[in-house]
Scaffold this motif. Structure first.
Motif, PDB file in Angstrom:
ATOM      1  N   PRO A  29       0.731  -1.139   0.033  1.00  0.00           N
ATOM      2  CA  PRO A  29       0.077  -0.013  -0.024  1.00  0.00           C
ATOM      3  C   PRO A  29       0.863   1.216  -0.057  1.00  0.00           C
ATOM      4  O   PRO A  29       0.266   2.214  -0.697  1.00  0.00           O
ATOM      5  CB  PRO A  29      -0.706   0.151   1.261  1.00  0.00           C
ATOM      6  N   THR A  30       1.895   1.245   0.447  1.00  0.00           N
ATOM      7  CA  THR A  30       2.901   2.364   0.627  1.00  0.00           C
ATOM      8  C   THR A  30       3.358   2.967  -0.710  1.00  0.00           C
ATOM      9  O   THR A  30       3.755   3.987  -0.893  1.00  0.00           O
ATOM     10  CB  THR A  30       4.011   2.224   1.585  1.00  0.00           C
ATOM     11  N   PHE A  31       3.327   2.085  -1.780  1.00  0.00           N
ATOM     12  CA  PHE A  31       3.606   2.391  -3.133  1.00  0.00           C
ATOM     13  C   PHE A  31       2.781   2.871  -3.837  1.00  0.00           C
ATOM     14  O   PHE A  31       3.122   3.390  -5.049  1.00  0.00           O
ATOM     15  CB  PHE A  31       4.235   0.773  -3.737  1.00  0.00           C
ATOM     16  N   LYS A  32       1.620   3.147  -3.269  1.00  0.00           N
ATOM     17  CA  LYS A  32       0.550   3.995  -3.826  1.00  0.00           C
ATOM     18  C   LYS A  32       0.650   5.353  -3.999  1.00  0.00           C
ATOM     19  O   LYS A  32      -0.057   5.723  -3.156  1.00  0.00           O
ATOM     20  CB  LYS A  32      -0.695   3.294  -3.839  1.00  0.00           C
ATOM     21  N   SER A  33       1.538   5.961  -4.219  1.00  0.00           N
ATOM     22  CA  SER A  33       1.941   7.392  -4.084  1.00  0.00           C
ATOM     23  C   SER A  33       2.504   7.929  -5.133  1.00  0.00           C
ATOM     24  O   SER A  33       3.344   7.619  -5.906  1.00  0.00           O
ATOM     25  CB  SER A  33       2.791   7.428  -2.798  1.00  0.00           C
ATOM     26  N   ILE A  34       2.059   9.400  -5.505  1.00  0.00           N
ATOM     27  CA  ILE A  34       2.683  10.220  -6.622  1.00  0.00           C
ATOM     28  C   ILE A  34       4.156  10.246  -6.347  1.00  0.00           C
ATOM     29  O   ILE A  34       4.977  10.409  -7.034  1.00  0.00           O
ATOM     30  CB  ILE A  34       1.789  11.291  -6.876  1.00  0.00           C
ATOM     31  N   TRP A  35       4.614  10.553  -4.988  1.00  0.00           N
ATOM     32  CA  TRP A  35       5.950  10.878  -4.826  1.00  0.00           C
ATOM     33  C   TRP A  35       6.674   9.639  -5.227  1.00  0.00           C
ATOM     34  O   TRP A  35       8.037   9.625  -5.466  1.00  0.00           O
ATOM     35  CB  TRP A  35       6.017  11.376  -3.405  1.00  0.00           C
ATOM     36  N   LEU A  36       6.120   8.258  -4.789  1.00  0.00           N
ATOM     37  CA  LEU A  36       7.020   7.230  -5.217  1.00  0.00           C
ATOM     38  C   LEU A  36       7.530   7.205  -6.735  1.00  0.00           C
ATOM     39  O   LEU A  36       8.394   6.937  -7.395  1.00  0.00           O
ATOM     40  CB  LEU A  36       6.453   6.007  -4.825  1.00  0.00           C
ATOM     41  N   ILE A  37       6.282   7.502  -7.416  1.00  0.00           N
ATOM     42  CA  ILE A  37       6.417   7.573  -8.994  1.00  0.00           C
ATOM     43  C   ILE A  37       7.720   8.608  -9.377  1.00  0.00           C
ATOM     44  O   ILE A  37       8.484   8.189 -10.261  1.00  0.00           O
ATOM     45  CB  ILE A  37       5.147   7.770  -9.842  1.00  0.00           C
ATOM     46  N   LEU A  38       7.367   9.791  -8.779  1.00  0.00           N
ATOM     47  CA  LEU A  38       8.612  10.844  -8.747  1.00  0.00           C
ATOM     48  C   LEU A  38      10.123  10.275  -8.715  1.00  0.00           C
ATOM     49  O   LEU A  38      11.018  10.520  -9.428  1.00  0.00           O
ATOM     50  CB  LEU A  38       8.257  12.011  -8.372  1.00  0.00           C
ATOM     51  N   HIS A  39       9.900   9.648  -7.448  1.00  0.00           N
ATOM     52  CA  HIS A  39      11.144   8.989  -6.995  1.00  0.00           C
ATOM     53  C   HIS A  39      11.728   8.068  -7.865  1.00  0.00           C
ATOM     54  O   HIS A  39      13.087   8.156  -8.066  1.00  0.00           O
ATOM     55  CB  HIS A  39      10.916   8.411  -5.551  1.00  0.00           C
ATOM     56  N   ILE A  40      10.931   7.191  -8.484  1.00  0.00           N
ATOM     57  CA  ILE A  40      11.595   5.970  -9.549  1.00  0.00           C
ATOM     58  C   ILE A  40      11.910   6.765 -10.872  1.00  0.00           C
ATOM     59  O   ILE A  40      12.864   6.325 -11.202  1.00  0.00           O
ATOM     60  CB  ILE A  40      10.243   5.152  -9.372  1.00  0.00           C
ATOM     61  N   VAL A  41      10.887   7.617 -11.249  1.00  0.00           N
ATOM     62  CA  VAL A  41      11.190   8.205 -12.585  1.00  0.00           C
ATOM     63  C   VAL A  41      12.474   8.955 -12.429  1.00  0.00           C
ATOM     64  O   VAL A  41      13.606   8.774 -13.440  1.00  0.00           O
ATOM     65  CB  VAL A  41      10.031   9.016 -12.993  1.00  0.00           C
ATOM     66  N   PHE A  42      12.923   9.721 -11.560  1.00  0.00           N
ATOM     67  CA  PHE A  42      14.087  10.622 -11.318  1.00  0.00           C
ATOM     68  C   PHE A  42      15.116   9.784 -11.020  1.00  0.00           C
ATOM     69  O   PHE A  42      16.419   9.806 -11.470  1.00  0.00           O
ATOM     70  CB  PHE A  42      13.868  11.646 -10.472  1.00  0.00           C
ATOM     71  N   ALA A  43      14.986   8.548 -10.555  1.00  0.00           N
ATOM     72  CA  ALA A  43      16.199   7.490 -10.256  1.00  0.00           C
ATOM     73  C   ALA A  43      16.698   6.982 -11.637  1.00  0.00           C
ATOM     74  O   ALA A  43      17.559   7.007 -11.854  1.00  0.00           O
ATOM     75  CB  ALA A  43      15.700   6.562  -9.429  1.00  0.00           C
ATOM     76  N   LYS A  44      15.504   6.772 -12.431  1.00  0.00           N
ATOM     77  CA  LYS A  44      15.884   6.199 -13.638  1.00  0.00           C
ATOM     78  C   LYS A  44      16.617   7.083 -14.647  1.00  0.00           C
ATOM     79  O   LYS A  44      17.585   6.881 -15.281  1.00  0.00           O
ATOM     80  CB  LYS A  44      14.544   5.656 -14.535  1.00  0.00           C
ATOM     81  N   LEU A  45      16.274   8.446 -14.697  1.00  0.00           N
ATOM     82  CA  LEU A  45      16.852   9.505 -15.320  1.00  0.00           C
ATOM     83  C   LEU A  45      18.256   9.689 -15.218  1.00  0.00           C
ATOM     84  O   LEU A  45      18.905  10.012 -15.629  1.00  0.00           O
ATOM     85  CB  LEU A  45      16.038  10.746 -15.435  1.00  0.00           C
ATOM     86  N   SER A  46      18.372   9.622 -13.641  1.00  0.00           N
ATOM     87  CA  SER A  46      19.768  10.074 -13.145  1.00  0.00           C
ATOM     88  C   SER A  46      20.787   8.816 -13.879  1.00  0.00           C
ATOM     89  O   SER A  46      21.970   9.067 -14.142  1.00  0.00           O
ATOM     90  CB  SER A  46      19.926  10.185 -11.649  1.00  0.00           C
ATOM     91  N   ILE A  47      20.333   7.621 -13.556  1.00  0.00           N
ATOM     92  CA  ILE A  47      21.061   6.479 -13.976  1.00  0.00           C
ATOM     93  C   ILE A  47      21.130   6.636 -15.478  1.00  0.00           C
ATOM     94  O   ILE A  47      22.499   6.249 -16.070  1.00  0.00           O
ATOM     95  CB  ILE A  47      20.422   5.142 -13.615  1.00  0.00           C
TER      96      ILE A  47
END
Lengths: 281, 313
Positions: A125-143
Motif C-alpha cells: 500500500p505504501t507504493f501507491k503514492s505520486i511521490w514514489l512515482i517521481l522518486h522512481i522516474v528521477f532515479a531512472k533518469l539519473s542512472i
C-alpha cells in the motif's frame, strides 16, 4: 506460451540485440569501420523496441509501473539509459561508437534482470503514492544520464590514448566523432543533468518516506549511498566550475561516479538491511 | 559531522565571497543558501523532534503510552494528555504472504477535553492532529481479551498482544501477569499457523477468530494447563478468569517535527536555484547551437564556451 514466458523471451531478444549493437560499435571502434555504425543503429533501436514491449506488457498485467522487484526496476532502468543514449546518437551520429561502452553495461544489467524471478507481486500500500512515482522516474533518469556520461568519457579516454600513442590519424574515422572538447563538454552536461535528477529523486523519496512512515530521512544504507553519490556529483561540478577540471581526470571521475551510482542503486540493497528491499526481491 | 563541516565550509565561502556571488552567480548563491537552510533545518529537527510508537487493539484507547519513543534533547511535549482510540479496522492481505492489500482504520483522537476528531487512517494518508502526525506502522496481529474477577468481585479487564501476524504465525504466545493477584506468570498460546486461514487466497485479518487458547500457569498443585475457547472461564487461586475472545491490534506511529515546513521550503529554494543555474547551460538555444552536429563531416575545433565563438567556428 503464456504472457510471462513471452515477456521473458522478448527480454532475451532485447539482450541479444543489445549485444549485437555493442559488438557492431566495438568493431567500428577497433577496426575503424564506420559502416558498422549503421548496424549499431539497427540493432540498438530494434533492441529498444523489443525491450519496451515486455515492459509495457508487464505494466498492463501488473497494473503498476516498473518499480517493484529486480525484474521490473533494473530492466526499465536499462531501457531509460539505452533510450537516452540512442536519442543522443540521433543528434550526434558519430557518437554511436560510444555504444561499445554503453551497451555492455546495458545488456549485462538486462540479462541479470531477466534471470531474476519474473513473478508479479502486488504492490504494498505504501507504493501507491505520486511521490514514489517521481522518486522512481528521477532515479531512472539519473542512472540514464550518468550511463551516457560514462560512455562519452570512456570514448574520450580511448581516443586520447590513440592520439597519445600516435597509432591513429587525427583525420578519417575520429574526425567524424565530436572533438575531445565537445565530448568533455557533453559528458559534463549529462553529469549536470544527473545531479539535478538525483537531487530531485532524493527529495521525492524523502517526501514519500515522510508520507508513509513519518520520517523523511533515516540514514538507511541506500539513502546514505545516494547522498554520497550526490556529493560526488557536486564535487565534480565544483571542480569543473571552479578549477576548470577537464580532460582525462574529469573522464575518470565520471567513471567513478557511475561505479558509485551502480553500487548504491544495484549493490547496497543486496548486502544491507534496507527499506529499499523492493529492488532486491 | 561531515554535513556540519561541509556547511561550515560553505558558510565561510559565502561570507567571503557574498557580494561577488551575488553579482555573478545569483542562482548558485540561492542553491547554496538553500543547502545551508536544509542543513540548519535538519539540525533543528534533530534537536526538537519526537517519534513514538504504540499498539492498539480495536475498540481500545490509549493515553500517552508508547512502546518506544525517540526525541530530540529540546523537545517539549505539546501533545498533552491525548487519547487515541481505534474505532474499527479493515486489514486484508494477499495470498501466500504477498503483503497487505487493504489497511484502513477509523481512529478517534482527543486532547485535554477538546472535541474528538474522527479520521480514516491509511498508508500514505497520515492523520494530522495539531502539530503531530499519526501514521500506520507495519506491525499488526491478534490480541487476546481476558476478564478477571477477583474474590471480592472486582473486575480487571486485560488485553494481551500476541506477536505480529502473519509474520510470526508459528509462535503465537505471550506471558503475562494479572496485577494484584498472587498468581505468578501465566502463558497464553494459540495455534494460528495453519488455521484459520489457508493463505492460498486473499484473506481478512479482521475476520472473526475462534481458535482455543492454551493457558499455562502454576498454582499450589503445580503446573496447570487449560484450553479455553472464547466465552469460557476457569477458576484460578485468586478469582475467575474469562477468555472473552480475539481482537486485532495494529501498530501506530506519532511524529512531531517543527522543522518540516522549513526543510520543505529550503529544499524547493535549492532546487529552484539549481534549475535556474543550469537552465541556460542545458537548454538555451545558443548553447544548443554550439553542439555542432558531427555529421557535418568537419573537424570540430571550438573550445570556447562562448556561443558566438562556437558559431563562428
Amino acid at each position: 506460451m503464456d504472457a510471462l514466458q513471452l515477456e521473458t523471451a522478448l527480454s532475451w531478444l532485447a539482450v541479444v540485440l543489445y549485444v549485437a549493437a555493442g559488438f557492431s560499435a566495438t568493431v567500428a571502434l577497433v577496426f575503424k569501420k564506420e559502416s558498422w555504425l549503421k548496424w549499431f543503429s539497427v540493432f540498438g533501436w530494434s533492441g529498444l523496441v523489443a525491450h519496451a514491449v515486455p515492459i509495457i506488457m508487464r505494466w498492463v498485467i501488473a497494473g503498476h509501473g516498473p518499480y517493484y522487484r529486480i525484474h521490473e526496476v533494473v530492466g526499465s532502468d536499462v531501457w531509460v539509459g539505452v533510450a537516452f543514449f540512442l536519442v543522443l546518437t540521433l543528434r550526434y551520429p558519430a557518437l554511436r561508437v560510444a555504444g561499445a561502452f554503453v551497451m555492455p553495461v546495458g545488456f549485462l544489467l538486462l540479462a541479470w534482470a531477466t534471470l531474476s524471478d519474473p513473478v508479479i507481486r502486488p504492490l504494498p500500500p505504501t507504493f501507491k503514492s505520486i511521490w514514489l512515482i517521481l522518486h522512481i522516474v528521477f532515479a531512472k533518469l539519473s542512472i540514464g544520464s550518468i550511463l551516457v556520461a560514462f560512455g562519452l568519457s570512456v570514448l574520450y579516454l580511448v581516443r586520447q590514448r590513440s592520439l597519445k600513442t600516435g597509432t591513429e590519424k587525427t583525420t578519417g574515422f575520429w574526425e567524424r566523432v565530436p572533438s575531445q572538447e565537445r565530448l568533455d563538454d557533453l559528458s559534463y552536461r549529462f553529469v549536470a543533468f544527473g545531479f539535478i535528477f538525483l537531487g530531485t529523486m532524493i527529495v521525492a523519496g524523502s517526501i514519500w518516506a515522510q508520507e508513509s512512515w513519518g520520517r523523511y530521512w533515516s540514514w538507511d544504507p541506500v539513502e546514505t549511498w545516494s547522498l554520497v553519490a550526490w556529493f560526488l556529483y557536486g564535487l565534480y561540478l565544483h571542480l569543473r566550475i571552479t578549477y576548470k577540471f577537464k580532460g582525462a581526470r574529469s573522464a575518470w571521475m565520471i567513471i567513478l561516479i557511475l561505479v558509485v551510482s551502480l553500487i548504491y542503486h544495484f549493490g547496497v540493497p543486496f548486502i544491507t538491511n534496507t527499506i529499499h528491499e523492493g529492488t532486491t526481491l | 559531522m561531515i554535513l556540519a563541516l561541509l556547511s561550515l565550509s560553505l558558510l565561510s565561502c559565502l561570507a567571503q565571497n557574498l557580494s561577488r556571488w551575488w553579482r555573478h552567480a545569483k542562482p548558485l548563491l540561492l542553491f547554496h543558501i538553500g543547502l545551508l537552510g536544509i542543513a540548519l533545518s535538519a539540525l533543528v529537527s534533530g534537536l526538537t523532534y519526537f517519534h513514538g510508537a504504540f499498539q492498539l487493539a480495536v475498540e481500545q484507547s490509549v493515553q500517552n503510552r508508547f512502546v518506544a519513543t525517540r526525541q530530540g534533547p529540546l523537545y517539549q511535549d505539546r501533545l498533552g494528555d491525548f487519547e487515541f482510540s481505534l474505532i474499527s479496522s479493515q486489514v486484508e492481505l494477499h495470498e501466500k504472504d504477498l503483503g497487505i492489500a487493504v489497511d484502513e482504520h477509523v481512529v478517534e483522537i482527543k486532547r485535554n477535553g477538546a472535541a474528538p476528531v474522527t479520521e480514516k487512517l491509511q498508508f500514505n494518508k497520515p492523520v494530522l492532529y495539531g502539530h503531530y502526525r499519526f501514521y500506520l506502522a507495519f506491525t499488526k496481529g491478534y490480541a487476546l481479551e481476558f476478564h478477571f474477577t477477583d474474590e471480592d468481585g472486582a473486575e480487571r479487564p486485560g488485553i494481551i498482544f500476541l506477536p505480529r501476524y502473519p509474520e510470526s504465525r508459528e509462535g503465537q504466545s505471550r506471558t503475562f501477569r494479572i496485577p494484584g493477584t498472587s498468581l505468578g506468570q501465566l502463558s497464553a498460546s494459540v495455534d494460528l499457523a495453519t488455521s484459520p486461514y489457508s493463505f492460498d487466497e486473499r484473506w481478512n485479518l479482521t475476520d472473526p477468530v475462534s481458535e482455543p487458547v492454551t493457558l499455562s500457569y502454576h498454582d499450589d498443585k503445580g503446573r496447570q494447563r487449560a484450553i479455553m475457547s472464547p466465552g469460557e472461564e476457569i477458576k484460578l487461586a485468586d478469582g475467575l478468569l474469562r477468555f472473552e475472545g480475539y481482537r486485532t491490534w495494529h501498530g501506530f506511529i506519532v511524529d512531531y517535527d517543527p522543522a518540516r515546513p522549513f526543510l520543505a521550503a529550503f529544499t524547493a529554494f535549492a532546487l529552484a536555484g539549481l534549475l535556474w543555474h543550469f537552465y541556460p547551460v542545458l537548454w538555451s538555444g545558443s548553447n544548443r547551437a554550439k553542439w555542432q552536429k558531427s555529421s557535418e563531416n568537419r573537424p570540430v575545433t571550438a573550445s570556447s564556451n562562448s556561443p558566438r565563438k562556437a558559431q563562428e567556428d
